[in-house]
Design a protein around this motif. Structure first.
Motif, PDB file in Angstrom:
ATOM      1  N   THR A 275      19.592   0.313  24.392  1.00 22.09           N
ATOM      2  CA  THR A 275      18.575  -0.500  24.458  1.00 22.09           C
ATOM      3  C   THR A 275      18.076   0.243  23.051  1.00 22.09           C
ATOM      4  N   LEU A 276      18.166   1.841  22.835  1.00 19.98           N
ATOM      5  CA  LEU A 276      17.491   1.779  21.652  1.00 19.98           C
ATOM      6  C   LEU A 276      18.166   1.849  20.260  1.00 19.98           C
ATOM      7  N   THR A 277      19.602   1.211  20.769  1.00 18.84           N
ATOM      8  CA  THR A 277      20.460   0.936  18.833  1.00 18.84           C
ATOM      9  C   THR A 277      19.183  -0.475  18.936  1.00 18.84           C
ATOM     10  N   GLU A 278      19.205  -1.375  20.279  1.00 15.36           N
ATOM     11  CA  GLU A 278      19.099  -3.180  19.974  1.00 15.36           C
ATOM     12  C   GLU A 278      17.502  -2.541  19.342  1.00 15.36           C
ATOM     13  N   ALA A 279      16.642  -1.988  19.818  1.00 19.04           N
ATOM     14  CA  ALA A 279      14.854  -1.590  19.757  1.00 19.04           C
ATOM     15  C   ALA A 279      15.218  -1.726  17.801  1.00 19.04           C
ATOM     16  N   PHE A 280      15.790  -0.767  17.435  1.00 19.58           N
ATOM     17  CA  PHE A 280      16.383   0.049  15.881  1.00 19.58           C
ATOM     18  C   PHE A 280      16.315  -0.987  15.376  1.00 19.58           C
ATOM     19  N   GLY A 281      17.340  -2.439  15.856  1.00 17.43           N
ATOM     20  CA  GLY A 281      18.064  -3.344  15.328  1.00 17.43           C
ATOM     21  C   GLY A 281      16.250  -3.956  14.703  1.00 17.43           C
ATOM     22  N   GLN A 282      16.142  -4.307  15.900  1.00 19.22           N
ATOM     23  CA  GLN A 282      14.810  -5.609  15.770  1.00 19.22           C
ATOM     24  C   GLN A 282      14.020  -4.771  15.166  1.00 19.22           C
ATOM     25  N   TRP A 283      14.012  -3.491  14.606  1.00 17.76           N
ATOM     26  CA  TRP A 283      12.730  -2.652  14.295  1.00 17.76           C
ATOM     27  C   TRP A 283      13.347  -2.906  12.987  1.00 17.76           C
TER      28      TRP A 283
ATOM     29  N   GLU B 168       8.903  -5.725   4.401  1.00 15.36           N
ATOM     30  CA  GLU B 168       8.338  -4.197   2.817  1.00 15.36           C
ATOM     31  C   GLU B 168       9.585  -3.331   2.828  1.00 15.36           C
ATOM     32  N   ILE B 169      10.609  -2.847   3.248  1.00 11.07           N
ATOM     33  CA  ILE B 169      11.664  -2.223   3.033  1.00 11.07           C
ATOM     34  C   ILE B 169      12.449  -3.145   1.833  1.00 11.07           C
ATOM     35  N   GLU B 170      12.521  -4.658   1.595  1.00  9.08           N
ATOM     36  CA  GLU B 170      13.417  -4.768   0.693  1.00  9.08           C
ATOM     37  C   GLU B 170      12.038  -4.456  -0.642  1.00  9.08           C
ATOM     38  N   ALA B 171      10.560  -4.804  -0.351  1.00 10.45           N
ATOM     39  CA  ALA B 171      10.207  -4.564  -1.533  1.00 10.45           C
ATOM     40  C   ALA B 171      10.090  -3.014  -2.154  1.00 10.45           C
ATOM     41  N   ALA B 172       9.221  -1.938  -0.985  1.00 16.28           N
ATOM     42  CA  ALA B 172       9.287  -0.680  -1.255  1.00 16.28           C
ATOM     43  C   ALA B 172      10.865  -0.601  -2.544  1.00 16.28           C
ATOM     44  N   ARG B 173      12.055  -0.940  -1.988  1.00 19.17           N
ATOM     45  CA  ARG B 173      13.529  -0.928  -2.763  1.00 19.17           C
ATOM     46  C   ARG B 173      12.885  -1.369  -4.496  1.00 19.17           C
ATOM     47  N   ALA B 174      12.147  -2.627  -4.193  1.00 19.25           N
ATOM     48  CA  ALA B 174      12.592  -3.368  -5.698  1.00 19.25           C
ATOM     49  C   ALA B 174      11.329  -2.243  -6.131  1.00 19.25           C
ATOM     50  N   ARG B 175       9.989  -2.121  -5.848  1.00 14.12           N
ATOM     51  CA  ARG B 175       8.967  -1.181  -6.819  1.00 14.12           C
ATOM     52  C   ARG B 175       9.727   0.192  -6.790  1.00 14.12           C
ATOM     53  N   PHE B 176      10.852   0.674  -5.995  1.00 14.44           N
ATOM     54  CA  PHE B 176      11.434   2.029  -6.443  1.00 14.44           C
ATOM     55  C   PHE B 176      12.413   2.215  -7.571  1.00 14.44           C
ATOM     56  N   ASP B 177      13.159   1.039  -7.172  1.00 13.94           N
ATOM     57  CA  ASP B 177      14.294   0.832  -8.466  1.00 13.94           C
ATOM     58  C   ASP B 177      13.185   0.284  -9.787  1.00 13.94           C
TER      59      ASP B 177
ATOM     60  N   MET C 204       1.112  -0.978   0.009  1.00  8.57           N
ATOM     61  CA  MET C 204       0.387   0.070   0.120  1.00  8.57           C
ATOM     62  C   MET C 204       1.441   0.907   0.642  1.00  8.57           C
ATOM     63  N   ASP C 205       0.842   2.284  -1.212  1.00  6.91           N
ATOM     64  CA  ASP C 205       1.410   3.526  -1.226  1.00  6.91           C
ATOM     65  C   ASP C 205       0.549   5.033  -0.489  1.00  6.91           C
ATOM     66  N   VAL C 206       1.646   4.952   0.892  1.00 12.69           N
ATOM     67  CA  VAL C 206       0.810   5.903   1.338  1.00 12.69           C
ATOM     68  C   VAL C 206       1.308   7.470   0.792  1.00 12.69           C
ATOM     69  N   ARG C 207       0.699   8.758   1.575  1.00 11.99           N
ATOM     70  CA  ARG C 207       1.483   9.774   0.978  1.00 11.99           C
ATOM     71  C   ARG C 207       1.132  10.414   2.337  1.00 11.99           C
ATOM     72  N   VAL C 208       1.846  11.518   3.569  1.00  8.16           N
ATOM     73  CA  VAL C 208       1.428  12.197   4.069  1.00  8.16           C
ATOM     74  C   VAL C 208       1.128  14.012   3.427  1.00  8.16           C
ATOM     75  N   SER C 209       0.769  14.229   3.923  1.00  9.92           N
ATOM     76  CA  SER C 209       0.971  15.682   3.226  1.00  9.92           C
ATOM     77  C   SER C 209       1.443  16.639   4.626  1.00  9.92           C
ATOM     78  N   GLU C 210       2.718  17.241   3.566  1.00 11.59           N
ATOM     79  CA  GLU C 210       3.839  17.905   4.607  1.00 11.59           C
ATOM     80  C   GLU C 210       2.711  19.334   5.485  1.00 11.59           C
ATOM     81  N   THR C 211       0.774  19.719   5.557  1.00 13.58           N
ATOM     82  CA  THR C 211       0.307  20.285   6.160  1.00 13.58           C
ATOM     83  C   THR C 211      -0.011  19.154   7.558  1.00 13.58           C
ATOM     84  N   VAL C 212      -0.028  18.335   7.216  1.00 11.36           N
ATOM     85  CA  VAL C 212      -0.425  17.517   8.504  1.00 11.36           C
ATOM     86  C   VAL C 212       0.156  17.353   9.737  1.00 11.36           C
TER      87      VAL C 212
END
Length: 145
Positions: free
Chosen positions: A114-122, A129-138, A1-9
């Protein structure tokens, strides 16, 4: 799903108090400068990898160098010195022959770990999802050339 957020929101405001409200850099440039300088120091590639390694316990310099693929002796030395200066790493010298030097996270460093571990898990959780988005972009880029 492609989600766009307005800069005014505007993002939703937290009701937890002023310390947790989103920071508006146009209103508080000094705070943003402080945040920028601290993030630049603590989130560079080598700092993150050193903090992650030290999160498993104290390490000697040579252990860190072996654990962090690609880091040079000079870069490890500089990064450890900066992390020590910022209060994230404690350097302990044991007077033996040769001297033994150990590095470990301080309480402040552990909170960063603790923050780096959480970011790594994320990152791992969202990898597909990130790899799929990269493939669509490429694919879009390739179709435009």
């Amino acid at each position: 799903m492609d989600v766009r957020v307005s800069e005014t929101v505007s993002p939703p405001r937290s009701s937890a108090g002023p310390d947790t409200a989103p920071l508006d850099c146009s209103q508080n440039g000094d705070a943003c400068a402080v945040i920028r300088s601290i993030l630049a120091r603590t989130t560079d590639k080598w700092s993150i990898l050193i903090v992650k390694s030290l999160g498993r316990g104290p390490h000697r310099f040579s252990e860190l160098r072996r654990a962090i693929d690609g880091i040079s002796q000079r870069m490890l030395t500089l990064t450890l010195r900066n992390l020590e200066r910022d209060g994230l790493v404690l350097r302990t010298v044991t007077p033996t022959t040769p001297p033994r030097v150990d590095y470990e996270l301080t309480t402040l460093g552990e909170s960063l770990w603790t923050l780096t571990e959480a970011f790594g898990q994320w990152a791992l959780s969202n990898r597909p999802e990130i790899e799929a988005a990269r493939a669509r972009f490429d694919a879009r880029l390739d179709s435009n050339t």
